[in-house]
Design an enzyme around this catalytic site. Sequence first.
Site, mmCIF file in Angstrom:
data_model
loop_
_atom_site.group_PDB
_atom_site.id
_atom_site.type_symbol
_atom_site.label_atom_id
_atom_site.label_comp_id
_atom_site.label_asym_id
_atom_site.label_seq_id
_atom_site.Cartn_x
_atom_site.Cartn_y
_atom_site.Cartn_z
ATOM 1 N N ALA A 45 0.867 -1.199 0.000
ATOM 2 C CA ALA A 45 0.000 0.000 0.000
ATOM 3 C C ALA A 45 0.899 1.243 0.000
ATOM 4 C CB ALA A 45 -0.954 -0.003 1.184
ATOM 5 N N HIS A 49 6.533 6.023 1.669
ATOM 6 C CA HIS A 49 7.400 4.892 1.315
ATOM 7 C C HIS A 49 8.371 5.290 0.203
ATOM 8 C CE1 HIS A 49 3.724 2.784 2.877
ATOM 9 N NE2 HIS A 49 4.648 2.152 3.565
ATOM 10 N N LYS A 94 7.826 8.182 11.180
ATOM 11 C CA LYS A 94 6.390 8.202 11.494
ATOM 12 C C LYS A 94 6.069 7.135 12.545
ATOM 13 C CE LYS A 94 1.844 8.166 10.645
ATOM 14 N NZ LYS A 94 1.596 6.808 11.034
ATOM 15 N N ARG A 103 -3.352 4.331 6.656
ATOM 16 C CA ARG A 103 -4.650 4.370 7.348
ATOM 17 C C ARG A 103 -5.474 5.606 6.997
ATOM 18 N NH1 ARG A 103 -3.429 2.399 13.480
ATOM 19 N NH2 ARG A 103 -2.548 0.402 12.907
#
Length: 296
Positions: free
Chosen positions: A36, A41, A156, A194
């Site tokens: 995801a 990323h 994070k 999320r």
Amino acid sequence: MSSTPVLAPTREELATLLSSARAGGRPVGFVPTMGALHEGHASLIRAARERVGDGPVVVSVFVNPLQFGPNEDLDRYPRTLEADLEVCAREGADLVFAPGIEEVYPGGPPQVTVRPGPLGKVLEGKTRPGHFRGVLTVVAKLFGLVRPDLAVFGEKDYQQLTLIRRMALDLNLGVEIVGAETVREPDGLALSSRNRYLEADQRADAVALSRALRAAQDAAAYGAGVALREARAELRAAPGVDLDYLVITDPDLGELPDDVPPGTAARVLVAARVGTTRLIDNMPLVLGRASEQGDS
Ligand code: PAF
């Protein structure tokens, strides 16, 4: 650096591809993910590339069941391999290791796992018992398969990063752990897979987390107490934010002494539920001892 990464779905393919990639003696960079992939990323892949130069950059995409609790929906976790491969290609990753469960857990549920120690029981570990044991175990396994020189993780997930650093140190893993700064939306919301679960009104409330952290940073010169007070005021202003914790710790997540000297580096961390989505964020700060009326 190839523009289309090679996909390795098995340990054998990974080993074969890595042995030729390693032949030049160049350092191997590694970015473990659960897929995801988003811009956060992508920034980890770029950080790995910057550090290894023309050495191979490996990205793993594996949704690790061991780090999900019984009430956390493993099946709901987004699986987007095609899109993930595009991100990896765009960022110049060389190899994507996307194994099935039997490749990572060939002996079934593991009997030997990595215990995170006391730091695994606080903050995120309190709400998610067993989570960090799952994370450390899979990261150790992935390190064993990829044998990277360095691995990049996002700030994070600061507790995760801190624990992985500690694991690399305590278990002499010989992997340099690199922390990469959190990537944010223009309004400050930290990127997270999320965020996709947030409704529009929840998305508006969610930005209170980063606002609170910034308020803490701005007030840090007046000490941790004032910084926390200012941060709490921001969180209270967002009705949909159900606060779990807001803390200031030392940079390794240890407790700060009561009387810290001015200029002490610290970290402010927050976790809250917005609707049914649990969000976390953190920022660095420098504590001072200025009076509230005086100059900082
Ligand atoms: O941060 C993540 O995506 C995961 O916790 C990690 C480090 C890939 C382990 O599964």
